[in-house]
Every structure is written in C-alpha cells, then in structure tokens.
Scaffold this motif. Sequence first.
Motif, PDB file in Angstrom:
ATOM      1  N   HIS A  70       0.814  -1.212   0.000  1.00 48.53           N
ATOM      2  CA  HIS A  70       0.000   0.000   0.000  1.00 48.53           C
ATOM      3  C   HIS A  70       0.847   1.262   0.000  1.00 48.53           C
ATOM      4  O   HIS A  70       0.404   2.320  -0.441  1.00 48.53           O
ATOM      5  N   GLY A  97      -3.189  11.658   2.160  1.00 43.34           N
ATOM      6  CA  GLY A  97      -2.601  10.376   1.786  1.00 43.34           C
ATOM      7  C   GLY A  97      -1.235  10.170   2.408  1.00 43.34           C
ATOM      8  O   GLY A  97      -0.879   9.063   2.823  1.00 43.34           O
ATOM      9  N   TYR A 152      -0.069   7.261   5.068  1.00 45.26           N
ATOM     10  CA  TYR A 152       1.135   6.439   4.908  1.00 45.26           C
ATOM     11  C   TYR A 152       2.027   6.511   6.144  1.00 45.26           C
ATOM     12  O   TYR A 152       2.539   5.493   6.615  1.00 45.26           O
ATOM     13  N   LYS A 206      -4.208  -0.245   6.676  1.00 45.09           N
ATOM     14  CA  LYS A 206      -3.425  -0.658   5.521  1.00 45.09           C
ATOM     15  C   LYS A 206      -4.299  -1.513   4.614  1.00 45.09           C
ATOM     16  O   LYS A 206      -5.445  -1.817   4.970  1.00 45.09           O
ATOM     17  N   THR A 207      -3.780  -1.890   3.472  1.00 48.62           N
ATOM     18  CA  THR A 207      -4.565  -2.712   2.562  1.00 48.62           C
ATOM     19  C   THR A 207      -4.943  -4.038   3.233  1.00 48.62           C
ATOM     20  O   THR A 207      -4.191  -4.576   4.045  1.00 48.62           O
ATOM     21  N   VAL A 239     -10.139  -2.459   2.818  1.00 46.30           N
ATOM     22  CA  VAL A 239      -9.303  -1.564   2.020  1.00 46.30           C
ATOM     23  C   VAL A 239      -8.625  -2.362   0.907  1.00 46.30           C
ATOM     24  O   VAL A 239      -7.914  -3.339   1.182  1.00 46.30           O
ATOM     25  N   ASP A 251      -7.004  -0.541  -1.887  1.00 53.57           N
ATOM     26  CA  ASP A 251      -5.885   0.234  -2.441  1.00 53.57           C
ATOM     27  C   ASP A 251      -5.847   1.604  -1.788  1.00 53.57           C
ATOM     28  O   ASP A 251      -6.894   2.192  -1.489  1.00 53.57           O
ATOM     29  N   ILE A 252      -4.636   2.104  -1.558  1.00 50.03           N
ATOM     30  CA  ILE A 252      -4.436   3.449  -1.020  1.00 50.03           C
ATOM     31  C   ILE A 252      -3.534   4.189  -1.994  1.00 50.03           C
ATOM     32  O   ILE A 252      -2.383   3.801  -2.202  1.00 50.03           O
ATOM     33  N   SER A 253      -4.058   5.241  -2.615  1.00 45.52           N
ATOM     34  CA  SER A 253      -3.273   6.035  -3.553  1.00 45.52           C
ATOM     35  C   SER A 253      -3.009   7.409  -2.954  1.00 45.52           C
ATOM     36  O   SER A 253      -3.372   7.686  -1.810  1.00 45.52           O
ATOM     37  N   THR A 295      -8.674   6.490  -1.384  1.00 49.45           N
ATOM     38  CA  THR A 295      -8.578   5.121  -0.877  1.00 49.45           C
ATOM     39  C   THR A 295      -9.779   4.350  -1.395  1.00 49.45           C
ATOM     40  O   THR A 295     -10.911   4.838  -1.337  1.00 49.45           O
ATOM     41  N   ASN A 315      -9.059  10.828   0.467  1.00 52.66           N
ATOM     42  CA  ASN A 315      -8.257  10.584   1.665  1.00 52.66           C
ATOM     43  C   ASN A 315      -8.584  11.545   2.796  1.00 52.66           C
ATOM     44  O   ASN A 315      -8.486  11.185   3.971  1.00 52.66           O
TER      45      ASN A 315
END
Length: 283
Positions: A51, A110, A114, A120-121, A136, A138-140, A144, A158
Amino acid sequence: MRDSPLGSYLADPVFTAAVFVAVFVGIYLIARSTAEPLIKRILDDRGVDRHARRPLMRITRFLVVFVAFGTAFAAAGFGSILTSLATIAAAATLAIGLATQNVIRNFVSGVFIYTERPFKTDDWIEWEDGTYSGVVEDISLRVTRVRTFDNELLTVPNSSLTENVVKNPVDGDRLRLKFVFGIGYEDDIAEATGIIVEEAEAHDGILNDPAPSVRVTELADSYVGLQSRIWISDPSRSDFVKSRSEYIENVKNRFDEEGIEMPFPQRDLSGVVETREPGLDAE
C-alpha cells in the motif's frame, strides 16, 4: 551566445524545439531506468508493504519528469537548469494551488495515512459512525478504495478518512466482541451466566485468555440484560461474523434446553369498550 554558431542555431525555433524534445526524452529514459529500480530496491530492503509502494513510485515518476523537463528547458537555451527548475516549480505551485486545492488536501491526507498508518490494505475499517465500512483494497495519493461487504467499490477521498474518526477493528492481534443476552426476571442469573461462559469456552474461535466474562447491564421492562464479553484472535471481518453468529446460536440452544426464557417486549392495553345497538342514537 547569440553571436556564436550555437546561438544562431538556438535562435531557430525548430532547432530549439528539437533540442528540447531530444534532451527531455533522453533524460527521462535514463533517469527512469536508473531511479525506479533503485527506489524499488530500497523499498524491498526496508520491507515497505504494497500500500505504500504505489504512492512512492508515483512520486518518483513525477520527480523524473520534473527533472527531465527542467534539464530540457535549460538545454534549449531558456536559462540555467537551476533557474529553469525554479521557474517551473513556481509556476506549477501557483497553478496547482489555485486549481487543485482539494487534490492537494487529499494528497497531504494520503501522506498522513502512509506515515501514521491508521490502516493498511486488506484491513476492515468503518468510518462516519459506522455509516460506511469495508475492506481496504488500495491506497493512492488522492483516494482510498474500499470494497464493501455487498461487493460495492467505494472511492473515498483521503481527507474524508483523516478528518473523521476511522475504526480499525482488525489492527491488533485480538478483538473483543460484546453481545447482550436477555433473560426473564424469573430466570436464574447465575445459571444463565454459567451457560454463556461455558459456550464461549467450548468455541474453538474464542480465546480463553483473556477469559470470557458476563455482566448484568440492563434491567429492561421485559428482560434482564446479561452482556457477554469474548475475545477472538487474528480478527478479520469474516472471523468476527462467523464466531459471533455461532456463539449466539449455541447460547440460544442451551437456553432452550435449560428452559431459560429469552423474552420479547410486551405491552399491556387497558381501557373501556362500549357497545351500542344499531339504530339507537346516544342521548
């Protein structure tokens, strides 16, 4: 420089554009072929999970384009590379600041996700007081993506996850579950408590340490509320639902066997009903 042969060439717009494109493509290919493998190797050495890799790699690609553009800008005769980078950075900052305020806010959010790692994913999360929940995916840098338990995909900015309370039930290695069993006022509280604890101890998915516990929490109109508190290990949403469902069913079956009532709300109605013969008017 304008009086030199090179200066005369750079005065030609076609030649200048060719120099710009050639330098940009060359620097971009060289930088990307060296920078990305280096960053990937560093992330592998540090054990960064999936992630976090995606936003970091996207930042790397952005920096590669930025440096290539600034270098090409200088090589085409528009100033030194430092001046070019500063000019491009100032213009980009102003444009982004005016046109993409929400994007910047979500980008900063975001970064916080992090660094602070609230989830988390593959984590199951809930937010906005349980209105939304899911796993979850994906986290970009900007959003999310969360897959709900109805298999719907939610794309969440986010900032919505950093400006509100987010519940992460599976962050720890254990999760406590609570459920209130209602028994009748005539039933034996000690007997019901023993059954609730015994069924928890007999369930393979429920931990014995911490031990299950029961507390009287309600004296409602039609029942006495006994709150059971149990723990499960390595929690996930599927474990949570499966363990709780099986446990409640087992307790209900034991209550039925032992004759312990689980009453439902009742209402007593009172009043006077008058009857009148047809055709007779009240005086």
